[in-house]
Design a protein around this motif. Sequence first.
Motif, mmCIF file in Angstrom:
data_model
loop_
_atom_site.group_PDB
_atom_site.id
_atom_site.type_symbol
_atom_site.label_atom_id
_atom_site.label_comp_id
_atom_site.label_asym_id
_atom_site.label_seq_id
_atom_site.Cartn_x
_atom_site.Cartn_y
_atom_site.Cartn_z
ATOM 1 N N LYS A 222 0.801 -1.173 -0.102
ATOM 2 C CA LYS A 222 0.057 -0.145 -0.129
ATOM 3 C C LYS A 222 0.908 1.087 -0.179
ATOM 4 O O LYS A 222 1.725 1.315 0.641
ATOM 5 N N TYR A 223 0.517 2.255 -0.714
ATOM 6 C CA TYR A 223 1.280 3.440 -1.015
ATOM 7 C C TYR A 223 0.440 4.815 -1.027
ATOM 8 O O TYR A 223 -0.733 4.650 -1.109
ATOM 9 N N SER A 224 0.973 6.031 -0.825
ATOM 10 C CA SER A 224 0.295 7.051 -1.038
ATOM 11 C C SER A 224 0.954 7.467 -2.377
ATOM 12 O O SER A 224 1.583 7.199 -3.168
ATOM 13 N N ALA A 225 -0.230 8.631 -2.892
ATOM 14 C CA ALA A 225 0.270 9.195 -4.407
ATOM 15 C C ALA A 225 -0.063 10.540 -4.402
ATOM 16 O O ALA A 225 -0.998 11.076 -3.474
ATOM 17 N N LEU A 226 0.960 11.430 -4.835
ATOM 18 C CA LEU A 226 0.482 12.934 -5.145
ATOM 19 C C LEU A 226 0.295 13.202 -6.591
ATOM 20 O O LEU A 226 1.124 12.814 -7.472
ATOM 21 N N ASP A 227 -0.494 14.096 -6.918
ATOM 22 C CA ASP A 227 -0.624 14.866 -8.040
ATOM 23 C C ASP A 227 -0.051 16.152 -7.832
ATOM 24 O O ASP A 227 -1.129 16.981 -7.330
ATOM 25 N N VAL A 228 0.931 16.654 -8.274
ATOM 26 C CA VAL A 228 1.430 17.930 -7.977
ATOM 27 C C VAL A 228 1.014 18.986 -9.231
ATOM 28 O O VAL A 228 1.715 18.417 -10.338
ATOM 29 N N SER A 229 0.409 19.885 -8.923
ATOM 30 C CA SER A 229 -0.141 20.681 -10.063
ATOM 31 C C SER A 229 0.410 22.137 -9.857
ATOM 32 O O SER A 229 0.324 22.766 -9.018
ATOM 33 N N ILE A 230 1.319 22.670 -10.987
ATOM 34 C CA ILE A 230 1.730 23.880 -11.092
ATOM 35 C C ILE A 230 0.389 24.628 -11.953
ATOM 36 O O ILE A 230 0.374 24.484 -13.137
ATOM 37 N N GLY A 231 -0.370 25.728 -11.550
ATOM 38 C CA GLY A 231 -1.205 26.343 -12.207
ATOM 39 C C GLY A 231 -0.734 27.399 -13.203
ATOM 40 O O GLY A 231 0.444 27.636 -13.613
ATOM 41 N N SER A 232 -1.604 28.481 -13.579
ATOM 42 C CA SER A 232 -1.081 29.452 -14.649
ATOM 43 C C SER A 232 -0.747 30.815 -13.778
ATOM 44 O O SER A 232 -1.338 31.497 -13.160
ATOM 45 N N LEU A 233 0.708 30.799 -13.692
ATOM 46 C CA LEU A 233 1.494 31.753 -12.919
ATOM 47 C C LEU A 233 1.470 33.263 -13.872
ATOM 48 O O LEU A 233 1.590 32.976 -15.025
ATOM 49 N N SER A 234 1.816 34.058 -13.259
ATOM 50 C CA SER A 234 1.864 35.356 -13.917
ATOM 51 C C SER A 234 3.471 35.656 -14.338
ATOM 52 O O SER A 234 4.428 35.085 -13.931
ATOM 53 N N SER A 235 3.445 36.640 -15.081
ATOM 54 C CA SER A 235 4.811 37.253 -15.488
ATOM 55 C C SER A 235 5.758 37.420 -14.280
ATOM 56 O O SER A 235 5.059 38.326 -13.489
ATOM 57 N N PRO A 236 6.879 37.320 -14.302
ATOM 58 C CA PRO A 236 7.730 36.796 -15.301
ATOM 59 C C PRO A 236 8.031 35.450 -15.127
ATOM 60 O O PRO A 236 9.040 34.793 -15.864
ATOM 61 N N ILE A 237 7.212 34.555 -14.334
ATOM 62 C CA ILE A 237 7.474 33.280 -14.113
ATOM 63 C C ILE A 237 6.553 32.462 -14.936
ATOM 64 O O ILE A 237 6.415 31.011 -14.746
ATOM 65 N N SER A 299 -1.898 9.694 3.147
ATOM 66 C CA SER A 299 -3.009 8.630 3.804
ATOM 67 C C SER A 299 -3.299 7.397 2.904
ATOM 68 O O SER A 299 -4.352 6.974 3.199
ATOM 69 N N GLY A 300 -2.208 7.005 2.382
ATOM 70 C CA GLY A 300 -2.463 5.772 1.514
ATOM 71 C C GLY A 300 -3.428 6.008 0.296
ATOM 72 O O GLY A 300 -4.204 4.805 -0.024
ATOM 73 N N SER A 301 -3.525 7.142 -0.151
ATOM 74 C CA SER A 301 -4.566 7.568 -1.254
ATOM 75 C C SER A 301 -3.961 8.508 -2.200
ATOM 76 O O SER A 301 -2.740 8.891 -1.997
ATOM 77 N N LEU A 302 -4.693 8.788 -3.144
ATOM 78 C CA LEU A 302 -4.322 9.709 -4.032
ATOM 79 C C LEU A 302 -4.520 11.118 -3.570
ATOM 80 O O LEU A 302 -5.750 11.380 -3.314
ATOM 81 N N ILE A 303 -3.716 11.975 -3.441
ATOM 82 C CA ILE A 303 -3.793 13.330 -2.868
ATOM 83 C C ILE A 303 -3.418 14.489 -4.015
ATOM 84 O O ILE A 303 -2.574 14.362 -4.709
ATOM 85 N N GLN A 304 -4.369 15.468 -4.209
ATOM 86 C CA GLN A 304 -4.125 16.406 -5.116
ATOM 87 C C GLN A 304 -3.217 17.842 -4.525
ATOM 88 O O GLN A 304 -3.784 18.161 -3.608
ATOM 89 N N VAL A 305 -2.260 18.322 -5.160
ATOM 90 C CA VAL A 305 -1.694 19.448 -4.307
ATOM 91 C C VAL A 305 -1.618 20.483 -5.572
ATOM 92 O O VAL A 305 -0.819 19.969 -6.665
ATOM 93 N N SER A 306 -1.982 21.468 -5.345
ATOM 94 C CA SER A 306 -2.025 22.524 -6.424
ATOM 95 C C SER A 306 -1.281 23.886 -5.697
ATOM 96 O O SER A 306 -1.462 24.172 -4.727
#
Length: 835
Positions: A222-237, A299-306
């Motif tokens: 049993k494992y945990s999983a992360l979906d790490v999302s980088i959103g729409s960032l503003s200039s200059p990055i 927590s042994g599940s898929l977790i969304q990180v934004s």
Amino acid sequence: MSQKIICDASVGSGAGQWYGTLVIKNIRYEDGSSVTIQSFLGVKFLAPKTTADITVNAQFTPWQEVSSEISTEELDQNTIDVTAKVFVQQAHTFVASDTITWGINADLTVNPDTYTNSFELYADALPGGTVNIEVAAAPDSALADTEQVVYLEKGTQATPLTATPGETESYQVAAGTYNVEAAELANSDETVVATALVSPSQVEVQVGAESAVSVTYGVVQKYSALDVSIGSLSSPIDKEPLHVKVVDNSTATVIDEFLSSNNRTTNLRRLPASGSVDVSAQITLNNVKYSAVKTVQLSGSLIQVSVGQSDIKTENIDTTGFVDLPVQVQTDLTGSSGTISVRLTSANKDLIYTQQLSVGSASSKFDVKVAPGDYTVKATGFIQDSTVYAIQAPAALTVNSDGSTVLQLATQKGADLNVNGFTDFLTFGGLSDLVDLEGTDFVAANAFSLFKYAGNDGAGDAGTYLADDPATTKTVQLADTVADKLGHSVLPVMISYTVNLSLGDTLAQLNNKEGLAHSFGNLILSMNLAQSTSKQTVPIGYVVNPDFLGECQKGPSGQALSPDYSMAVREPLADALQYRKVDADIPDDVTDTLKGYVVAVNWLIRTVCPRATFGWQANIWGVGSSTWIYTKDASADGPAQMAKKTADYIKSLEVYSGKYVPDFLAIDRYEADDFTQRAYTNGYCYGPYEWGRFFDFCGALSLELQVPVMPWQIPASRIPARTESVVDLEVEHWGSGGTYIFGDANIGSDYLNIHPKILEIKPAPLVTHPTVEDLFASAQPFDLSDPAYFDFPLRGIFAVLLGGGATTGIVTTIGKTAKWTQEKTSAYMEDPVSW
């Protein structure tokens, strides 16, 4: 019981210690009646052991493109058993002259009867038996709906078979001995994973018999999983990759780190089932730190990180001790309005500096002070008056603490992108199979060119002077028809061999005087027909002699052929001119050498069809192998180094110098959709990293030669998303080339969006990745959301020709995904990339 199929088999002329060919022809039933195949010819034969891929070249009448699928099994230390399928696009009835040539990097001169007497042929079949795969029940409820994958491996080919846990599936498999492996059983986010145990580890499939394979399960993790999302960032990055770290709070151990661009999701799998981690994202750009940190309970599940713009904090870093960095640009350009983009990245990637510099300013400096230390340097060129200018910059730079460092840059003139017969913007074209002479597919794609192989056999028809060349006239007429419907020019491009080194047996081909004369004459015929038929200003284009430059550079025994290599040129050229009644004196620089042959081809086209546009062809394996495309150490054998070697050889032959200079250079890799066995078992299975290196090679070769380049016969197939229906990889022609070139938001920045059947493919060992999933996972940062074609002109690329005889391009008769390609090229033309 059906009759036995027989053939005449022989060892081809020119066989030696290191290379030879097996040739089969006069394929027929024992009673002499004709053999017809609907889909493929099954072939089994023996060959001497070889570490290189066996090649296939088929010459059928009427001519059509063929493809192949080959597997080998070692019988003893000297012999292999070869099993092959030779696929046809449409039903074919064999005639006595039909020939299939098998190229083998081994000595066929010792006991040749062992090999020539071993051929077994089958129409639309291969002898085989049944493999029953019995799978135990899923060891965890989370795995109940997951398919178990079992691989039957023979030589370099691994065939994936699937079965649902708790059920038995039966498959028809070609006879032979296979190693058996079973993949782990895992749910989609890999939070539950079971070890699969397969028995037996090897299975022998016999004709008409059944074999059994069973799969049971061991430990469940049993494992945990992360979906790490980088959103729409503003200039200059907004266009900058962020450095992301995942740190275990209890041990301060870095669990994972990666770069992520905007609007990208990165999937992290098989993390600890419990505990606390910090997910940080940051970049320091021009002395401003942009950062965000989030704490996550596993927590042994898929977790969304934004991470979005509101999470980003900014901080000016301490610049004490930082220094000015002057920049000097050496250029012979005057009054240039070009702009250079310069990027410095520190060795630890914590500091990034970017600067826009005007070419017209001989001396300037970075707008902010720069921290002393070691940096990698990247400088992007520009286009002025249709000419590409690259920037020569040091690969690395040490900024000294005393402020003495000066970044030295220089402009390097590349190719003029304005090519006779083409436009002042990047265009796309593709292969025509001449099935739909109304050009419906090309109109839908808003194409600007289309190509076809000239003559009857598509390879120069060295055996005879042709009386007519319908392939040329139909291609020209098709281009005119499409042009009328689209309202712009559409260039017909013929692929013309005046010597066919794609066939192998290089020296024999070069010294076939009669064959050279016939092929010279058939090129003249094609040009005359084009000039008399075409309604367009530029009546025809030619890509001449595919594989010629690469084969000569590679050499028949690993040593490049000298430009002074002696061969008959003037006599066969004179015979062809006389036969076609061309009144022209052969110039003195057409000598009886390899270099003289190159001059002869260039002179002939400029003399007989001066309004034509044409170019030679180069490929990525002229350096001796194509495996460099997978190498991660770019300093040793990167695209620039391979392009330099290729360019040096092309220069030695004076292909693009003298009085009769061609217009462009076509460049290709192996023509096959990446997720078909004829591609990935032959070592052509590309992810974003490999495609990037291929187009870098194109750019570097263009720059070295100062010649505009046209990637040719490029597979335009796309990657299927996991939500799509994928049934038969060989029939549906999936691949990665189209997705890389045109982008696909359905795949985006997460390779797990790709269909599992694709990710499970096991390519040939020389791909250096055990599965396609590993291939894509290694291409960081992975992102196929946007098209790659925007910077093609900066690489000297003025046009791209898509598809091949059995490879997805624009025509819908080849490849399930051709409609998608048409939509992409048509949408591109709404806002094309110009210069």
